[in-house]
Design a protein around this motif. Structure first.
Motif, PDB file in Angstrom:
ATOM      1  N   HIS A 261       6.038  -4.408  -0.633  1.00 18.20           N
ATOM      2  CA  HIS A 261       6.354  -5.831  -0.467  1.00 18.20           C
ATOM      3  C   HIS A 261       5.333  -6.685  -1.220  1.00 18.20           C
ATOM      4  N   ALA A 262       5.775  -7.849  -1.641  1.00 23.47           N
ATOM      5  CA  ALA A 262       4.882  -8.761  -2.356  1.00 23.47           C
ATOM      6  C   ALA A 262       3.689  -9.195  -1.501  1.00 23.47           C
ATOM      7  N   ALA A 263       3.880  -9.239  -0.190  1.00 26.12           N
ATOM      8  CA  ALA A 263       2.799  -9.641   0.723  1.00 26.12           C
ATOM      9  C   ALA A 263       2.923  -8.800   1.994  1.00 26.12           C
ATOM     10  N   PRO A 264       2.457  -7.565   1.983  1.00 31.41           N
ATOM     11  CA  PRO A 264       2.688  -6.668   3.122  1.00 31.41           C
ATOM     12  C   PRO A 264       2.210  -7.240   4.454  1.00 31.41           C
ATOM     13  N   PHE A 265       1.078  -7.928   4.419  1.00 30.20           N
ATOM     14  CA  PHE A 265       0.504  -8.387   5.678  1.00 30.20           C
ATOM     15  C   PHE A 265       0.942  -9.799   6.052  1.00 30.20           C
ATOM     16  N   ALA A 266       1.931 -10.313   5.334  1.00 30.78           N
ATOM     17  CA  ALA A 266       2.600 -11.528   5.791  1.00 30.78           C
ATOM     18  C   ALA A 266       3.671 -11.184   6.826  1.00 30.78           C
TER      19      ALA A 266
END
Length: 418
Positions: A261-266
């Motif tokens: 994902h582009a921002a895994p921890f979002a």
């Protein structure tokens, strides 16, 4: 081996070759058991001694003391890219074109699926009839998942270029054949596929670390490979995948996991692919496995690639000649290409009693392996196999055949792993 007559070579000649070997210093950096001649590094590489210290450090200090903080404090989260870039240096890839993740089979699935999406008007995956089975099984499973609109078409290894046509979406080949050691011309096949508008996926399982690989020089589209053979990453070591940068923006992963994902921890509900090849990551990295693999890759990067290939060819040539000279009357048939430039770092012989012969050799400490239906397979890892090892291995083979040692009952029953 220049200037040495293979018809008269003896143990002293082999020992002299080892004394002059520029790679001989690497042997002491592997934990090889006493009394063992290890000719199966093309199946599972030997243990680098420093891997013991490195994995102990990861487990005891990094995990034990840092706990979850290790993902940032020790850059665990970056290991797929860090180790991938190092493998890229061994395979002619640019930084950011190789990632370490998952297994070879999973990476095959991911890249095959991505390639078919890039050629939606075409329906054929072309492969070699004698390709490693997992490469074919993955293609079969993917085709079934896609509703049977595609076809897996198989050709003989020598007929691949002629079998590529306007309906070919993907050519999927193993660079070095697992059963015979036959080496494909990567550049020629890739160029032929591109002229027909097809993409190419190379399996480097029996290549990287033993045979020169230049993915970008050959114009390759995709590649996969394992970490546990010539890279000496340990049993079940993480695999790697390559995608040429020109394809990154269009890649759509079939396994769209959170690490891609582009921002895994979002922790967003919907999937957005990462900008680069990281979109092909799926789940959490195997940190201990990656740490062990990095040790093996670092060792390989220390060695001169030209020297590796030269020694590999010398060892293969010596082994083939000695078996022919000393065991020719026992019915062995060379199953590898006779031309050393056309094979990888292994020599294979066919024999009707191949399995028990291999088992008798293993009992003597000469470890090769067997591939059905009748192949005795011997791999030569240039970092730790020497010329004297080859001489002694053939000595044992002579005894096994002369005494019919292979015919003992305990060598006849097939084990679950051959």
């Amino acid at each position: 081996m220049t200037g040495v007559d293979l018809d008269s070579i003896d143990l002293k000649h082999c020992e002299a070759l080892d004394a002059a070997d520029p790679l001989a210093r690497f042997r002491e950096r592997f934990a090889l058991p006493d009394g063992v001649i290890y000719l199966d590094g093309n199946s599972l590489g030997a243990l680098p001694k420093t891997a013991l210290d490195r994995t102990a450090e990861v487990v005891g200090r990094e995990w034990g003391e840092s706990l979850i903080r290790g993902w940032t404090a020790h850059r665990w989260i970056d290991l797929p890219r860090i180790v991938g870039d190092k493998i890229g240096r061994l395979t002619g890839a640019e930084p950011g074109e190789v990632l370490v993740a998952d297994s070879t089979s999973v990476n095959l699935f991911k890249l095959m699926a991505a390639a078919l999406r890039l050629r939606p008007e075409r329906r054929v995956i072309l492969s070699e009839r004698s390709n490693f089975p997992t490469d074919l099984y993955i293609a079969e499973g993917l085709i079934e998942l896609l509703g049977g609109r595609h076809e897996l078409r198989l050709a003989d290894g020598t007929d691949i270029e002629g079998a590529i046509d306007d309906d070919t979406a993907l050519v999927s080949l193993t660079h070095v054949n697992y059963r015979t050691g036959a080496l494909h011309d990567m550049a020629a096949i890739t160029a032929r596929a591109h002229r027909a508008g097809a993409l190419v996926l190379w399996d480097l399982a029996h290549s990287v670390g033993a045979v020169p690989v230049d993915l970008n020089g050959a114009g390759a589209d995709f590649a996969v490979g394992c970490g546990y053979k010539y890279l000496n990453g340990g049993p079940g070591a993480p695999a790697f995948l390559f995608a040429a940068r020109r394809h990154h923006a269009e890649l759509r992963p079939a396994l769209s996991g959170w690490m891609g994902h582009a921002a895994p921890f979002a922790f967003e509900t919907g999937y957005r692919p990462a900008q680069g090849l990281e979109r092909m990551l799926t789940g959490t990295p195997s940190v201990i496995g990656l740490a062990a693999l990095e040790v093996g890759v670092d060792l390989m990067l220390e060695a001169d690639g030209a020297a590796l290939r030269a020694k590999s060819m010398t060892l293969g040539r010596l082994f083939a000649k000695l078996v022919e000279r000393r065991c020719g009357r026992y019915g062995f048939r060379l199953a590898s290409p006779a031309d050393e430039a056309s094979r990888g770092s292994q020599i294979c012989f066919a024999h009707e009693h191949g399995y028990p012969i291999v088992q008798a050799l293993i009992a003597r400490g000469v470890i090769g392996d067997f591939r059905a239906p009748d192949i005795l397979r011997f791999g030569f890892a240039p970092l730790y196999v020497g010329h004297a090892d080859i001489w002694h291995a053939v000595d044992h083979l002579v005894t096994v055949m002369e005494s019919r040692e292979w015919d003992r009952p305990e060598f006849q029953t097939r084990a679950s792993v051959t």
